[in-house]
Design an enzyme around this catalytic site. Structure first.
Site, PDB file in Angstrom:
ATOM      1  CB  THR A  74      -4.632   5.969   4.434  1.00  0.00           C
ATOM      2  OG1 THR A  74      -4.527   5.354   3.157  1.00  0.00           O
ATOM      3  CG2 THR A  74      -6.088   5.967   4.857  1.00  0.00           C
ATOM      4  CB  SER A 117       3.308   4.702   1.162  1.00  0.00           C
ATOM      5  OG  SER A 117       2.569   3.531   1.317  1.00  0.00           O
ATOM      6  CB  THR A 119      -0.712   1.004   5.555  1.00  0.00           C
ATOM      7  OG1 THR A 119      -1.719   0.986   4.537  1.00  0.00           O
ATOM      8  CG2 THR A 119      -1.185   1.806   6.750  1.00  0.00           C
ATOM      9  CG  ASP A 120      -0.683   0.725  -0.046  1.00  0.00           C
ATOM     10  OD1 ASP A 120      -1.377   0.048   0.731  1.00  0.00           O
ATOM     11  OD2 ASP A 120      -1.167   1.395  -0.979  1.00  0.00           O
TER      12      ASP A 120
HETATM   13  N1  ASP Z   1      -2.297   3.787  -0.428  1.00  0.00           N
HETATM   14  C1  ASP Z   1      -2.149   4.263   0.929  1.00  0.00           C
HETATM   15  C2  ASP Z   1      -0.673   4.518   1.170  1.00  0.00           C
HETATM   16  O1  ASP Z   1       0.063   3.594   1.304  1.00  0.00           O
HETATM   17  C3  ASP Z   1      -2.677   3.263   1.865  1.00  0.00           C
HETATM   18  C4  ASP Z   1      -2.551   3.600   3.324  1.00  0.00           C
HETATM   19  O2  ASP Z   1      -1.868   4.493   3.746  1.00  0.00           O
HETATM   20  O3  ASP Z   1      -3.201   2.879   4.114  1.00  0.00           O
HETATM   21  O4  ASP Z   1      -0.263   5.651   1.223  1.00  0.00           O
END
Ligand code: ASP
Length: 304
Positions: free
Chosen positions: A12, A58, A91-92
């Site tokens: 993200t 991610s 973050t995932d």
């Molecule tokens: N779906 C995103 C990822 O993990 C969420 C994020 O980065 O906050 O790439």
């Protein structure tokens, strides 16, 4: 000037939405890491090498990206002129990558993972501040080990977990608590940096990683999933138990059969904090303080 290497993997923090007011309907992993760096003017105070290792959401993290990332981190850590490394990441699955790098490299110099909960063009994007904080942390002479820096809080890569699906302050370290806070570039340390014995890069440079899956105990859980995994040739199973790693009778029986048949089993707790406390005579070993996804990485590494 401290030289910091920033390795981009997507997420993200590198995501874009159609509207600046949209914090959820965006595409992750679209902006190049060099452009993320250029968008944070205070980073001009550092000598930065930006390198794109991957460009992914991610949730789609792969073992191939992990291998490439570990190789690039090890390569740059071998350079005497590099003070520290920053990894921009979704973050995932950030906690899985952090645990993986901690176990494989256990670096003495700081390797700091960061990301964002809001896309790059959001009204109040959190990525730029997180990136600046991560670089400051990576440049800090006292920092060490695989660290995660999000929302001004520093976590150990071996303890961190994503604890909220939406808020900017989305990470915590369970019962262990954070390592430090980063406030206006000043580090306020609470406890020691993470240490560990590195398995070494050679340990993971193979493409036949063992299959390890996670099953959950819940009301009415039976033996069907474990039996199906065994039929698939699974090498390890993490059983995320209820409470103190407890398992319903049919699920436990299936896991015991799997273990007898040579499948490695580790019990964790499906609760959000704490540790599975060892019960004398337990037939299935537990993973202590590890979360289920950390235990899965641990089991894969043990089986390699
Ligand atoms: N779906 C995103 C990822 O993990 C969420 C994020 O980065 O906050 O790439």
């Amino acid at each position: 000037m401290k030289r910091i290497v920033i390795l981009g993997t997507g997420g993200t923090i590198a995501g874009q939405a159609r509207s600046a007011a949209d914090n959820t309907g965006y595409v992750a992993g679209t902006i190049a890491v060099a452009d993320l760096v250029a968008a944070v003017p205070p980073l001009a105070a550092f000598a930065i090498d930006a390198e794109q290792v991957a460009q992914t959401d991610s949730k789609d993290m792969t073992f191939a990206i992990w291998r490439a990332l570990a190789q690039r981190v090890a390569h740059h850590l071998a350079r005497k002129d590099v003070a520290g490394i920053v990894i921009t990441h979704g973050t995932d699955t950030l906690e899985e990558t952090a645990y993986f790098l901690h176990r494989v490299l256990a670096p003495a110099r700081p390797v700091v993972l960061t990301g964002a909960m809001r896309p790059a063009g959001a009204l109040a994007a959190d990525g730029p501040q997180n990136l600046l904080d991560a670089v400051r942390l990576a440049a800090s002479p006292e920092a060490s080990g695989v660290l995660v820096c999000m929302a001004g809080t520093v976590h150990a890569g071996c303890e961190v977990r994503k604890a909220h699906p939406y808020r900017v302050d989305a990470f915590d370290s369970g019962d262990a608590g954070p390592l430090a806070y980063l406030e206006e570039g000043v580090l306020r340390r609470l406890r020691d940096w993470p240490r560990g014995d590195a398995l070494g890069l050679a340990h993971v440079l193979r493409d036949d990683w063992p299959r390890v899956d996670i099953v959950l105990n819940y009301a009415g859980a039976d033996d069907a999933l474990v039996d199906a995994l065994c039929a698939l040739g699974v090498r390890g199973i993490v059983a995320a138990g209820t409470g103190n790693g407890t398992l319903g009778a049919p699920l436990e029986a299936a896991l015991l059969r799997a273990q007898t048949g040579g499948v490695a089993v580790l019990r964790t707790s499906r609760t959000a904090r704490g540790s599975v406390i060892d019960t004398p005579g337990a037939a299935l070993p537990d993973a202590g303080t590890l979360t289920s996804v950390q235990a899965r990485v641990e089991l894969m590494l043990r089986l390699m």
